[in-house]
Design a protein around this motif. Structure first.
Motif, PDB file in Angstrom:
ATOM      1  N   SER A 206      49.806  49.934  47.232  1.00 20.25           N
ATOM      2  CA  SER A 206      49.477  48.504  47.104  1.00 20.25           C
ATOM      3  C   SER A 206      48.049  48.236  47.560  1.00 20.25           C
ATOM      4  O   SER A 206      47.310  47.468  46.920  1.00 20.25           O
ATOM      5  N   GLU A 207      47.649  48.870  48.651  1.00 21.62           N
ATOM      6  CA  GLU A 207      46.286  48.701  49.154  1.00 21.62           C
ATOM      7  C   GLU A 207      45.270  49.288  48.177  1.00 21.62           C
ATOM      8  O   GLU A 207      44.193  48.717  47.952  1.00 21.62           O
ATOM      9  N   LEU A 208      45.625  50.414  47.558  1.00 15.43           N
ATOM     10  CA  LEU A 208      44.726  51.053  46.587  1.00 15.43           C
ATOM     11  C   LEU A 208      44.570  50.180  45.346  1.00 15.43           C
ATOM     12  O   LEU A 208      43.463  50.025  44.807  1.00 15.43           O
ATOM     13  N   LEU A 209      45.669  49.598  44.891  1.00 13.28           N
ATOM     14  CA  LEU A 209      45.616  48.711  43.735  1.00 13.28           C
ATOM     15  C   LEU A 209      44.727  47.504  44.028  1.00 13.28           C
ATOM     16  O   LEU A 209      43.952  47.060  43.162  1.00 13.28           O
ATOM     17  N   ALA A 210      44.816  46.978  45.247  1.00  8.50           N
ATOM     18  CA  ALA A 210      43.969  45.834  45.622  1.00  8.50           C
ATOM     19  C   ALA A 210      42.490  46.229  45.575  1.00  8.50           C
ATOM     20  O   ALA A 210      41.638  45.436  45.137  1.00  8.50           O
ATOM     21  N   ARG A 211      42.155  47.418  46.018  1.00  7.49           N
ATOM     22  CA  ARG A 211      40.771  47.905  45.946  1.00  7.49           C
ATOM     23  C   ARG A 211      40.307  48.016  44.496  1.00  7.49           C
ATOM     24  O   ARG A 211      39.178  47.629  44.149  1.00  7.49           O
ATOM     25  N   ALA A 212      41.181  48.581  43.643  1.00  4.43           N
ATOM     26  CA  ALA A 212      40.829  48.713  42.233  1.00  4.43           C
ATOM     27  C   ALA A 212      40.620  47.352  41.590  1.00  4.43           C
ATOM     28  O   ALA A 212      39.679  47.135  40.812  1.00  4.43           O
ATOM     29  N   GLN A 213      41.488  46.393  41.951  1.00  4.93           N
ATOM     30  CA  GLN A 213      41.370  45.057  41.375  1.00  4.93           C
ATOM     31  C   GLN A 213      40.090  44.371  41.836  1.00  4.93           C
ATOM     32  O   GLN A 213      39.412  43.676  41.058  1.00  4.93           O
ATOM     33  N   ALA A 214      39.733  44.590  43.101  1.00  8.27           N
ATOM     34  CA  ALA A 214      38.503  43.991  43.640  1.00  8.27           C
ATOM     35  C   ALA A 214      37.277  44.557  42.919  1.00  8.27           C
ATOM     36  O   ALA A 214      36.336  43.817  42.598  1.00  8.27           O
ATOM     37  N   ILE A 219      32.976  43.695  38.541  1.00  7.86           N
ATOM     38  CA  ILE A 219      32.392  44.013  37.227  1.00  7.86           C
ATOM     39  C   ILE A 219      32.554  42.827  36.278  1.00  7.86           C
ATOM     40  O   ILE A 219      31.599  42.406  35.610  1.00  7.86           O
ATOM     41  N   ALA A 220      33.770  42.268  36.239  1.00  9.72           N
ATOM     42  CA  ALA A 220      34.039  41.160  35.318  1.00  9.72           C
ATOM     43  C   ALA A 220      33.249  39.917  35.703  1.00  9.72           C
ATOM     44  O   ALA A 220      32.837  39.125  34.838  1.00  9.72           O
ATOM     45  N   GLY A 221      33.004  39.724  37.023  1.00  8.13           N
ATOM     46  CA  GLY A 221      32.274  38.538  37.482  1.00  8.13           C
ATOM     47  C   GLY A 221      30.766  38.693  37.405  1.00  8.13           C
ATOM     48  O   GLY A 221      30.025  37.761  37.771  1.00  8.13           O
ATOM     49  N   GLY A 222      30.277  39.860  36.981  1.00 12.05           N
ATOM     50  CA  GLY A 222      28.841  40.073  36.829  1.00 12.05           C
ATOM     51  C   GLY A 222      28.115  40.463  38.099  1.00 12.05           C
ATOM     52  O   GLY A 222      26.885  40.555  38.109  1.00 12.05           O
ATOM     53  N   LYS A 223      28.853  40.725  39.187  1.00  8.10           N
ATOM     54  CA  LYS A 223      28.191  41.143  40.430  1.00  8.10           C
ATOM     55  C   LYS A 223      27.596  42.548  40.300  1.00  8.10           C
ATOM     56  O   LYS A 223      26.654  42.886  41.000  1.00  8.10           O
ATOM     57  N   THR A 224      28.198  43.320  39.439  1.00 12.56           N
ATOM     58  CA  THR A 224      27.680  44.663  39.157  1.00 12.56           C
ATOM     59  C   THR A 224      28.072  45.024  37.734  1.00 12.56           C
ATOM     60  O   THR A 224      28.969  44.403  37.149  1.00 12.56           O
ATOM     61  N   SER A 225      27.398  45.991  37.177  1.00 10.86           N
ATOM     62  CA  SER A 225      27.758  46.460  35.835  1.00 10.86           C
ATOM     63  C   SER A 225      28.740  47.614  35.955  1.00 10.86           C
ATOM     64  O   SER A 225      28.882  48.240  37.018  1.00 10.86           O
ATOM     65  N   PHE A 226      29.388  47.925  34.863  1.00 12.69           N
ATOM     66  CA  PHE A 226      30.340  49.038  34.869  1.00 12.69           C
ATOM     67  C   PHE A 226      29.627  50.347  35.221  1.00 12.69           C
ATOM     68  O   PHE A 226      30.115  51.123  36.035  1.00 12.69           O
ATOM     69  N   GLN A 227      28.448  50.559  34.631  1.00 12.69           N
ATOM     70  CA  GLN A 227      27.742  51.815  34.876  1.00 12.69           C
ATOM     71  C   GLN A 227      27.279  51.929  36.332  1.00 12.69           C
ATOM     72  O   GLN A 227      27.340  53.005  36.924  1.00 12.69           O
ATOM     73  N   VAL A 274      35.452  47.094  28.292  1.00 10.05           N
ATOM     74  CA  VAL A 274      35.881  47.488  29.631  1.00 10.05           C
ATOM     75  C   VAL A 274      37.284  46.926  29.868  1.00 10.05           C
ATOM     76  O   VAL A 274      37.556  45.757  29.574  1.00 10.05           O
ATOM     77  N   SER A 275      38.144  47.751  30.403  1.00 11.96           N
ATOM     78  CA  SER A 275      39.550  47.369  30.556  1.00 11.96           C
ATOM     79  C   SER A 275      39.799  46.564  31.819  1.00 11.96           C
ATOM     80  O   SER A 275      38.946  46.459  32.704  1.00 11.96           O
ATOM     81  N   GLU A 276      41.003  46.009  31.901  1.00 13.38           N
ATOM     82  CA  GLU A 276      41.556  45.553  33.170  1.00 13.38           C
ATOM     83  C   GLU A 276      41.908  46.805  33.986  1.00 13.38           C
ATOM     84  O   GLU A 276      41.672  47.929  33.555  1.00 13.38           O
ATOM     85  N   VAL A 277      42.491  46.641  35.147  1.00 14.91           N
ATOM     86  CA  VAL A 277      43.001  47.798  35.893  1.00 14.91           C
ATOM     87  C   VAL A 277      44.245  48.301  35.167  1.00 14.91           C
ATOM     88  O   VAL A 277      45.180  47.537  34.918  1.00 14.91           O
ATOM     89  N   ILE A 278      44.221  49.564  34.795  1.00 18.06           N
ATOM     90  CA  ILE A 278      45.345  50.168  34.066  1.00 18.06           C
ATOM     91  C   ILE A 278      46.003  51.204  34.969  1.00 18.06           C
ATOM     92  O   ILE A 278      45.325  52.062  35.552  1.00 18.06           O
ATOM     93  N   SER A 280      48.298  54.473  35.557  1.00 15.35           N
ATOM     94  CA  SER A 280      48.817  55.684  34.916  1.00 15.35           C
ATOM     95  C   SER A 280      49.816  56.344  35.858  1.00 15.35           C
ATOM     96  O   SER A 280      50.093  55.814  36.947  1.00 15.35           O
ATOM     97  N   ASN A 281      50.330  57.480  35.465  1.00 15.67           N
ATOM     98  CA  ASN A 281      51.261  58.218  36.325  1.00 15.67           C
ATOM     99  C   ASN A 281      50.592  58.764  37.582  1.00 15.67           C
ATOM    100  O   ASN A 281      51.281  59.177  38.524  1.00 15.67           O
ATOM    101  N   ILE A 282      49.271  58.788  37.593  1.00 15.94           N
ATOM    102  CA  ILE A 282      48.564  59.417  38.719  1.00 15.94           C
ATOM    103  C   ILE A 282      47.660  58.449  39.486  1.00 15.94           C
ATOM    104  O   ILE A 282      47.018  58.842  40.455  1.00 15.94           O
ATOM    105  N   GLY A 283      47.588  57.204  39.034  1.00 10.06           N
ATOM    106  CA  GLY A 283      46.739  56.270  39.770  1.00 10.06           C
ATOM    107  C   GLY A 283      46.342  55.050  38.961  1.00 10.06           C
ATOM    108  O   GLY A 283      47.026  54.667  38.000  1.00 10.06           O
ATOM    109  N   TYR A 284      45.203  54.448  39.365  1.00  9.03           N
ATOM    110  CA  TYR A 284      44.712  53.233  38.732  1.00  9.03           C
ATOM    111  C   TYR A 284      43.318  53.491  38.151  1.00  9.03           C
ATOM    112  O   TYR A 284      42.500  54.188  38.754  1.00  9.03           O
ATOM    113  N   HIS A 285      43.072  52.929  36.969  1.00  8.04           N
ATOM    114  CA  HIS A 285      41.841  53.207  36.244  1.00  8.04           C
ATOM    115  C   HIS A 285      41.185  51.915  35.773  1.00  8.04           C
ATOM    116  O   HIS A 285      41.874  50.975  35.365  1.00  8.04           O
ATOM    117  N   ILE A 286      39.872  51.913  35.825  1.00  9.37           N
ATOM    118  CA  ILE A 286      39.082  50.922  35.092  1.00  9.37           C
ATOM    119  C   ILE A 286      38.274  51.743  34.092  1.00  9.37           C
ATOM    120  O   ILE A 286      37.508  52.620  34.484  1.00  9.37           O
TER     121      ILE A 286
END
Length: 355
Positions: A206-214, A219-227, A274-278, A280-286
């Motif tokens: 749950s804590e890891l998912l919160a980090r991924a979402q943050a 990225i989505a809010g323009g504070k940083t780019s994906f790259q 660029v995706s939302e947080v997705i 998988s069987n092994i973790g969370y991805h952007i």
């Protein structure tokens, strides 16, 4: 009374002896030789061992073998004996380390997660043999291959054979006859920021998912780019990032590792999206899709797989060269077996092929 007992005991001994003799004779009948082979030593091929091999073929084919087909099975057993004795006579050997190397290569194909014990059990289940017997069977195969290679080197690898290329017309013919098989399925290549959730508790996940979402929100809010987020993640040991490569639509291995819902989510994205947080069987991805390809037939000079140098033309050339190599191998094998048969004493009891 004592004398009577002795006489009865003598009859009993005689009866037991006759019974044992009967059992011995019955065993000999059951194990009647169907062939004897002598090159360097005499070896008997019994009817029982032939029946066992025939039964295995019949189970595979789902029908009974004819007498002529039983003879073919017997000939194969005779050839195996001749190759073994020929290799022994030529002092051809294979070390334990060479057998182990073959087994290690087979184990490596199953992935790093398979332990030595699991691999041994799998071999025993698939072959119906003990691990020690599998080990020796591989040794015998390697010995025969080495014996053939040393005895018929000029037939298997004649001068210039390795550098001889098939004619362009041969390559074109194979391509045209198999054109519909040269196809790239739908595939998507992407870069991702990956938060590994394996071996974590539910609270930690749950804590890891919160980090991924943050991170996604930045990225989505323009504070940083994906790259820039990818570059920053490369310096963060708790996060992984970079080029994932391609996922192929229908790839069972990818779906087993990552989950079918993850694969579906990747293919739902457009190129440069660029995706939302997705999950998988092994973790969370952007992820950001960098290349999206529709299924298409490949031309002769197209790479088999994006980013690889191997083209369709090169693959066909390799196939034709391997085909020629296999033909030379079979020619060499038949020549060697013919020579061994001429040098050997072989007796076949044809009547025992009927049962």
């Amino acid at each position: 009374m004592k004398g009577l007992y002795v006489r009865q005991s003598g009859k009993l001994v005689m009866a037991v002896a006759l019974t044992l003799l009967s059992v011995s004779i019955s065993a000999q009948v059951l194990d009647s030789p169907v062939a004897t082979v002598r090159l360097s030593s005499t070896e008997v091929i019994t009817q029982r061992s032939l029946k066992q091999d025939v039964q295995r073929y019949e189970e595979q084919l789902g029908r009974a073998l004819t007498v002529e087909q039983r003879r073919e099975v017997l000939d194969a057993k005779i050839n195996e004996v001749l190759l073994k004795q020929g290799a022994d006579r030529a002092n051809v050997t294979v070390a334990d380390s060479e057998v182990s190397e073959v087994l290690n290569q087979q184990k490596a194909q199953l992935g790093a997660a398979v332990s030595d014990e699991q691999f041994r059990r799998l071999l025993e289940q698939q072959t119906g043999m003990s691990y020690a017997d599998v080990f020796e069977q591989i040794r015998r195969t390697l010995v025969q291959q080495r014996f053939l290679a040393e005895s018929k080197r000029d037939v298997i690898n004649p001068p210039g054979a390795s550098s001889r290329l098939p004619a362009p017309s041969e390559v074109r013919k194979v391509y045209e006859e198999n054109q519909t098989n040269f196809i790239n399925p739908a595939m998507s290549g992407f870069t991702h920021i990956f938060f590994d959730s394996r071996n974590l508790s539910e609270q930690e996940k749950s804590e890891l998912l919160a980090r991924a979402q943050a991170k996604h929100d930045e990225i989505a809010g323009g504070k940083t780019s994906f790259q820039r987020a990818v570059n920053a993640a490369m310096d963060d040991s708790s996060v992984q990032a970079g080029d994932f490569g391609y996922i192929v639509r229908g790839d069972q291995q990818a779906m087993a590792l990552l989950g079918s819902s993850f694969v579906d989510a990747v293919f739902a994205l457009e190129e440069e999206e660029v995706s939302e947080v997705i999950e998988s069987n092994i973790g969370y991805h952007i992820i950001k899709v960098t290349d999206k390809r529709a299924p298409r037939l490949l031309e002769m000079d197209d790479p088999i797989y994006p980013g690889q140098s191997l083209t369709v033309r090169m693959q066909i050339i390799q196939y034709l060269q391997q085909q020629k190599q296999q033909e030379r191998f079979q020619t060499a094998l038949q020549e060697l077996i013919g020579e061994l048969r001429e040098d050997a004493d072989i007796t076949i009891f044809e009547e025992r092929l009927n049962w």
